[in-house]
Design a protein around this motif. Sequence first.
Motif, PDB file in Angstrom:
ATOM      1  N   ALA A   1     -13.957  20.779  61.691  1.00 22.20           N
ATOM      2  CA  ALA A   1     -14.308  22.269  61.946  1.00 22.20           C
ATOM      3  C   ALA A   1     -13.629  23.050  61.148  1.00 22.20           C
ATOM      4  N   GLY A   2     -13.896  24.344  61.334  1.00 29.26           N
ATOM      5  CA  GLY A   2     -13.188  25.576  60.555  1.00 29.26           C
ATOM      6  C   GLY A   2     -12.068  25.950  61.115  1.00 29.26           C
ATOM      7  N   SER A   3     -11.030  26.364  60.395  1.00 30.33           N
ATOM      8  CA  SER A   3      -9.794  26.939  60.897  1.00 30.33           C
ATOM      9  C   SER A   3     -10.073  28.349  61.224  1.00 30.33           C
ATOM     10  N   ASP A   4      -9.736  29.123  62.286  1.00 28.49           N
ATOM     11  CA  ASP A   4      -9.764  30.340  62.613  1.00 28.49           C
ATOM     12  C   ASP A   4      -8.490  30.953  62.650  1.00 28.49           C
ATOM     13  N   SER A   5      -8.123  32.033  61.837  1.00 23.50           N
ATOM     14  CA  SER A   5      -6.613  32.190  61.571  1.00 23.50           C
ATOM     15  C   SER A   5      -5.975  32.910  62.846  1.00 23.50           C
TER      16      SER A   5
ATOM     17  N   ALA B   1     -10.186  30.483  68.269  1.00 26.27           N
ATOM     18  CA  ALA B   1     -11.478  29.737  67.898  1.00 26.27           C
ATOM     19  C   ALA B   1     -11.236  28.636  67.086  1.00 26.27           C
ATOM     20  N   GLY B   2     -12.605  27.965  66.574  1.00 23.12           N
ATOM     21  CA  GLY B   2     -12.502  26.992  65.749  1.00 23.12           C
ATOM     22  C   GLY B   2     -11.686  25.980  66.089  1.00 23.12           C
ATOM     23  N   MET B   3     -10.819  25.102  65.052  1.00 20.41           N
ATOM     24  CA  MET B   3     -10.148  24.031  65.223  1.00 20.41           C
ATOM     25  C   MET B   3      -8.850  24.227  66.024  1.00 20.41           C
TER      26      MET B   3
ATOM     27  N   THR C   1     -21.050  33.308  65.996  1.00 22.35           N
ATOM     28  CA  THR C   1     -19.988  33.738  67.168  1.00 22.35           C
ATOM     29  C   THR C   1     -21.025  34.615  67.898  1.00 22.35           C
ATOM     30  N   LYS C   2     -20.225  34.805  69.431  1.00 22.60           N
ATOM     31  CA  LYS C   2     -20.876  35.773  70.261  1.00 22.60           C
ATOM     32  C   LYS C   2     -20.780  37.163  69.729  1.00 22.60           C
ATOM     33  N   HIS C   3     -19.856  37.328  68.706  1.00 25.41           N
ATOM     34  CA  HIS C   3     -19.748  38.883  68.028  1.00 25.41           C
ATOM     35  C   HIS C   3     -20.721  39.085  66.955  1.00 25.41           C
TER      36      HIS C   3
ATOM     37  N   ARG D   1     -12.079  38.458  77.089  1.00 22.04           N
ATOM     38  CA  ARG D   1     -10.973  37.435  76.428  1.00 22.04           C
ATOM     39  C   ARG D   1     -11.854  36.022  76.358  1.00 22.04           C
ATOM     40  N   VAL D   2     -12.903  35.910  75.705  1.00 19.44           N
ATOM     41  CA  VAL D   2     -13.799  34.723  75.623  1.00 19.44           C
ATOM     42  C   VAL D   2     -13.989  33.996  74.438  1.00 19.44           C
ATOM     43  N   ASN D   3     -12.868  34.541  73.346  1.00 16.48           N
ATOM     44  CA  ASN D   3     -13.193  33.825  71.998  1.00 16.48           C
ATOM     45  C   ASN D   3     -12.956  32.415  72.287  1.00 16.48           C
ATOM     46  N   GLY D   4     -13.669  31.648  71.508  1.00 20.74           N
ATOM     47  CA  GLY D   4     -13.524  29.929  71.619  1.00 20.74           C
ATOM     48  C   GLY D   4     -13.936  29.449  72.860  1.00 20.74           C
ATOM     49  N   THR D   5     -14.967  29.917  73.547  1.00 21.86           N
ATOM     50  CA  THR D   5     -15.402  29.164  74.971  1.00 21.86           C
ATOM     51  C   THR D   5     -16.106  28.007  74.359  1.00 21.86           C
ATOM     52  N   GLY D   6     -17.087  28.110  73.401  1.00 20.16           N
ATOM     53  CA  GLY D   6     -17.774  26.923  73.108  1.00 20.16           C
ATOM     54  C   GLY D   6     -16.867  26.101  72.594  1.00 20.16           C
ATOM     55  N   ASP D   7     -16.184  26.434  71.666  1.00 20.48           N
ATOM     56  CA  ASP D   7     -15.458  25.085  71.115  1.00 20.48           C
ATOM     57  C   ASP D   7     -14.590  24.645  72.182  1.00 20.48           C
ATOM     58  N   SER D   8     -13.950  25.216  72.842  1.00 21.13           N
ATOM     59  CA  SER D   8     -13.253  24.563  74.082  1.00 21.13           C
ATOM     60  C   SER D   8     -13.841  23.594  75.011  1.00 21.13           C
TER      61      SER D   8
HETATM   62  C1  LIG Z   1     -13.755  28.730  62.688  1.00 21.22           C
HETATM   63  C2  LIG Z   1     -14.550  28.962  63.698  1.00 21.22           C
HETATM   64  N1  LIG Z   1     -15.217  28.102  64.131  1.00 21.22           N
HETATM   65  C3  LIG Z   1     -16.067  28.445  65.308  1.00 21.22           C
HETATM   66  C4  LIG Z   1     -16.267  29.894  65.763  1.00 21.22           C
HETATM   67  C5  LIG Z   1     -16.825  30.170  66.874  1.00 21.22           C
HETATM   68  O1  LIG Z   1     -16.270  29.585  68.137  1.00 21.22           O
HETATM   69  P1  LIG Z   1     -17.396  29.439  69.278  1.00 21.22           P
HETATM   70  O2  LIG Z   1     -16.325  28.696  70.690  1.00 21.22           O
HETATM   71  O3  LIG Z   1     -18.408  28.718  69.342  1.00 21.22           O
HETATM   72  O4  LIG Z   1     -17.870  30.875  69.704  1.00 21.22           O
HETATM   73  P2  LIG Z   1     -16.933  32.383  70.286  1.00 21.22           P
HETATM   74  O5  LIG Z   1     -16.874  31.827  71.769  1.00 21.22           O
HETATM   75  O6  LIG Z   1     -15.741  32.363  69.367  1.00 21.22           O
HETATM   76  O7  LIG Z   1     -17.946  33.020  69.986  1.00 21.22           O
HETATM   77  C6  LIG Z   1     -15.296  30.638  65.286  1.00 21.22           C
HETATM   78  N2  LIG Z   1     -15.202  31.938  65.441  1.00 21.22           N
HETATM   79  N3  LIG Z   1     -14.319  30.325  64.126  1.00 21.22           N
END
Ligand SMILES: Cc1ncc(COP(=O)(O)OP(=O)(O)O)c(N)n1
Length: 271
Positions: free
Chosen positions: A12-16, A20-22, A112-114, A211-218
């Motif tokens: 996966a990608g790194s999200d700084s 989200a991401g890795m 992403t959702k945004h 506060r829903v960043n990374g929901t799909g990744d998780s």
């Molecule tokens: C590096 C990186 N990968 C994936 C995402 C998106 O994450 P995801 O959980 O699918 O979606 P959001 O819930 O964050 O919209 C990301 N932002 N960065």
Amino acid sequence: MLNSYPQALTIAGSDSDGSAGMQADLHTFFARNVYGASVITACVAGNSYGIHASVPMPTDFIDQEFADLADDYHIRAAKTGMLADSELIEDVVKNYQAADFGPLVVDPVIMTKHGNQLLEESAFNTLRTKLIPLATVLTPNFYEVQKIAEMTINSDADMIAAAQKMQAMGAKNVVAKGSHADTNQQAVRDYVLLESGESFWLSEPYHETDRVNGTGDSLSACITAELAKGTPMKTAIAIAKQFVNTAIGSPIEVGHKFGPINHWAAQQREY
Ligand SMILES: Cc1ncc(COP(=O)(O)OP(=O)(O)O)c(N)n1
Ligand SMILES: Nc1ncnc2c1ncn2[C@@H]1O[C@H](COP(=O)(O)OP(=O)(O)O)[C@@H](O)[C@H]1O
């Protein structure tokens, strides 16, 4: 005597900003008592306001990451996240097929959702024809369901038809995540279609929060962690839905806008 934990891999990608991401995948693996390894495919610079820059990794570097893990580790399940473009998808497919990393959860990260696009439009066909056929589980969000199945979803019947279409593309099991656009909603429902043909809706309470960043990744990482432990598919998916719901339900103070979910809260609960 050394402790031993099942090993899982995120590709996966790194999200700084870590939401989200890795980073979200590794938080989830840790919370589910699974050792997490990572093949980094891209680097994204961003924060709780959004994504501001992104660079893909060179494929010879990705090849080396795979080779090093295959030489030394015993990966029992893997997941994919951001793959950026066609060349990266093809490289990951080649490496995954050459390795013995167990079941593959494909989170087909497109947007992403945004509204940040994380996969080039020109790569959609490679995603459909090369990666999805390898998926033990496919976990598209509502937008991705429509993009991959090439249809508009207006009803439960549409969602069921889209999931069947994605299974016909080669994904063994499909978790099609529902819309959460309706601000009056009480519950969020995902449609699950299993390899056996069994299908059902998974429902959990809706939480009113940004506060829903990374929901799909998780969610996809939790399924991967459970598969690495040998948990049966239906149970792995149900645990993941509850895990993410708990993590959304206890927001934490990180960043000023769209924050991460709370993997600590989810870790402290038994499922
Ligand atoms: C590096 C990186 N990968 C994936 C995402 C998106 O994450 P995801 O959980 O699918 O979606 P959001 O819930 O964050 O919209 C990301 N932002 N960065
Ligand atoms: N506000 C919310 N309340 C409860 N569950 C949510 C909420 N937002 C997302 N979810 C759940 O999180 C999981 C991931 O879905 P989603 O956010 O649509 O994925 P993605 O991050 O890939 O866009 C799904 O099971 C979805 O129902």
